[in-house]
Structure formats: structure tokens, C-alpha cells
Design a protein around this motif. Structure first.
Motif, PDB file in Angstrom:
ATOM      1  N   GLY A   1      53.719  79.274   2.912  1.00  0.00           N
ATOM      2  CA  GLY A   1      52.965  80.426   2.420  1.00  0.00           C
ATOM      3  C   GLY A   1      53.505  80.938   1.097  1.00  0.00           C
ATOM      4  O   GLY A   1      52.749  81.445   0.260  1.00  0.00           O
TER       5      GLY A   1
ATOM      6  N   LYS B   1      48.763  80.262  -5.007  1.00  0.00           N
ATOM      7  CA  LYS B   1      47.556  81.004  -4.620  1.00  0.00           C
ATOM      8  C   LYS B   1      46.357  80.578  -5.464  1.00  0.00           C
ATOM      9  O   LYS B   1      45.220  80.856  -5.113  1.00  0.00           O
ATOM     10  CB  LYS B   1      47.774  82.513  -4.784  1.00  0.00           C
ATOM     11  CG  LYS B   1      48.987  83.058  -4.058  1.00  0.00           C
ATOM     12  CD  LYS B   1      48.772  83.091  -2.569  1.00  0.00           C
ATOM     13  CE  LYS B   1      49.947  83.751  -1.893  1.00  0.00           C
ATOM     14  NZ  LYS B   1      50.626  82.946  -0.952  1.00  0.00           N
ATOM     15  N   THR B   2      46.618  79.894  -6.569  1.00  0.00           N
ATOM     16  CA  THR B   2      45.545  79.477  -7.472  1.00  0.00           C
ATOM     17  C   THR B   2      44.847  78.194  -7.006  1.00  0.00           C
ATOM     18  O   THR B   2      43.805  77.839  -7.549  1.00  0.00           O
ATOM     19  CB  THR B   2      46.100  79.254  -8.892  1.00  0.00           C
ATOM     20  OG1 THR B   2      47.163  78.295  -8.817  1.00  0.00           O
ATOM     21  CG2 THR B   2      46.626  80.558  -9.472  1.00  0.00           C
TER      22      THR B   2
ATOM     23  N   ARG C   1      40.927  76.977  -1.877  1.00  0.00           N
ATOM     24  CA  ARG C   1      41.249  77.298  -0.475  1.00  0.00           C
ATOM     25  C   ARG C   1      41.352  76.050   0.403  1.00  0.00           C
ATOM     26  O   ARG C   1      42.270  75.940   1.203  1.00  0.00           O
ATOM     27  CB  ARG C   1      40.200  78.259   0.080  1.00  0.00           C
ATOM     28  CG  ARG C   1      40.474  78.687   1.503  1.00  0.00           C
ATOM     29  CD  ARG C   1      39.805  79.998   1.803  1.00  0.00           C
ATOM     30  NE  ARG C   1      39.925  80.382   3.170  1.00  0.00           N
ATOM     31  CZ  ARG C   1      41.012  80.897   3.737  1.00  0.00           C
ATOM     32  NH1 ARG C   1      42.097  81.062   3.029  1.00  0.00           N
ATOM     33  NH2 ARG C   1      41.027  81.240   5.013  1.00  0.00           N
TER      34      ARG C   1
ATOM     35  N   ALA D   1      44.626  74.313  -0.289  1.00  0.00           N
ATOM     36  CA  ALA D   1      45.754  75.101   0.227  1.00  0.00           C
ATOM     37  C   ALA D   1      45.840  75.007   1.752  1.00  0.00           C
ATOM     38  O   ALA D   1      46.922  74.796   2.314  1.00  0.00           O
ATOM     39  CB  ALA D   1      45.616  76.558  -0.214  1.00  0.00           C
TER      40      ALA D   1
ATOM     41  N   SER E   1      48.779  73.301   3.959  1.00  0.00           N
ATOM     42  CA  SER E   1      49.523  74.147   4.893  1.00  0.00           C
ATOM     43  C   SER E   1      49.377  73.704   6.345  1.00  0.00           C
ATOM     44  O   SER E   1      50.115  74.171   7.212  1.00  0.00           O
ATOM     45  CB  SER E   1      49.107  75.614   4.741  1.00  0.00           C
ATOM     46  OG  SER E   1      47.780  75.796   5.174  1.00  0.00           O
TER      47      SER E   1
END
Length: 186
Positions: A140, A145-146, A149, A152, A156
């Protein structure tokens, strides 16, 4: 192919574990039998994977994963499979009755211990959560964050699953084996 159950959930995959000890003088024939069994299972579209583990000189653990209990039952009822399993009885003795598993039990196997031995589900859930939590926290912070989604979320989830499967759970299970496999107190 099975449809959703009445409660709206999909059928759960199951793994069957066949434990065999080769009878003296049948090693080559048994090896051919294992290949025939895996080939027969592989011909079934419901098979999701198979593994064969050798333990010592003549003990084998054959794991077959099917998409559902119904698919496994249908495969085992096929006349060719019934005959093949019967032929295997002439080559090896059955150490334990076949065990069917549906959860994370395969993460909780310790070298030298039968795959049949399974810790209580609450212990498996606790150890899995303890192994996953630090990874989720670290990822996390590390995953930018860029990133889109989907990328990411893919990172993750894929990285912890790979780490759990090949690195963390084998070591953690070995380290905690006395607690995980402690006999239940009455």
C-alpha cells in the motif's frame, strides 16, 4: 458444468489426495499406472490441476483438483476410472482413504507430514491473515497512487499470492507446525 447453487454461490473447487505405497516389485508398473491416471484425469475438462509427490522410497501422494465436488464424483464414477483405480490396487496399497479438500489446506503442508493432516480452519485463517497483513501494508505504501487502478490492484494481489505460495507459507507453516498441528484439547 455446474451452475450456481440455490444460495447463489458458485461451486467450490475440491482437491482429492490419493496416498499409495508401492508393493514390492511393481515400481515400473506403478509409475505407468500413475501416468495413466493423470492422463485420464487430464482428459476431463473439470480438472484444474494435478501433482504427484514421492515421499521416501515407495510412498506417493497424488493430488487432483476438480472444479467442484460434483465434477470429482462424476469423474470417479466413470467406468474407465473405476477400472483404473482397481488396477492400481494390485500395484500399491492405500495408506489412507482418499481425502477431499476444499480450502487453503495445501498451503499448510509440512515436508514429511502427510497432506491429510490439516490444522483447524481458524488457525489457517489466522496464520494466513498474519502473513498477508504486512504485505498489504507495505505494498500500500510502495505501489504508486498514479498507477491505473487495475494495475495497482493486480500488483497488490498477485505479489502477495506468489509470496505466500512459494516463500512465506512454507516457512511459516514449518516454523509454527507444533502449534498448527497440536492435538485439539477436549
Amino acid at each position: 458444468m455446474e451452475v450456481l447453487k440455490l444460495d447463489g454461490t458458485a461451486p467450490q473447487p475440491v482437491k482429492i489426495v490419493l496416498e499409495r505405497r508401492i508393493k514390492p516389485g511393481t515400481h515400473a508398473a506403478f509409475e505407468q499406472w500413475v501416468q495413466a491416471l493423470i492422463k485420464t484425469a487430464s482428459g476431463n475438462p473439470a480438472l484444474q490441476g494435478s501433482s504427484v509427490f514421492k515421499a521416501g522410497e515407495g510412498d506417493y501422494f497424488i493430488l487432483l483438483r476438480f472444479e467442484s465436488q460434483g465434477a470429482l464424483d462424476a469423474w470417479q464414477a466413470l467406468p474407465a476410472v473405476v477400472e483404473l483405480l482397481r488396477a492400481g490396487d494390485a500395484l500399491a496399497t492405500t495408506l489412507e482413504p482418499p481425502a477431499v479438500r476444499t480450502g487453503l489446506e495445501t498451503w499448510f503442508t509440512v515436508p514429511g507430514m502427510s497432506p491429510r493432516a490439516v490444522p483447524p480452519k481458524w488457525k489457517m485463517a489466522l496464520v494466513t491473515w498474519l502473513a498477508l497483513l504486512p504485505q498489504a501494508l507495505i505494498l500500500g505504501m510502495l505501489i504508486p497512487k498514479t498507477l491505473p487502478r487495475l494495475v495497482a490492484v493486480s500488483l497488490s494481489t498477485a505479489l502477495p499470492v506468489a509470496a505466500l505460495t512459494w516463500f512465506i507459507m512454507p516457512r511459516l507453516t514449518g516454523l509454527l507446525s507444533r502449534w498448527l498441528y497440536a492435538p485439539a484439547k477436549r
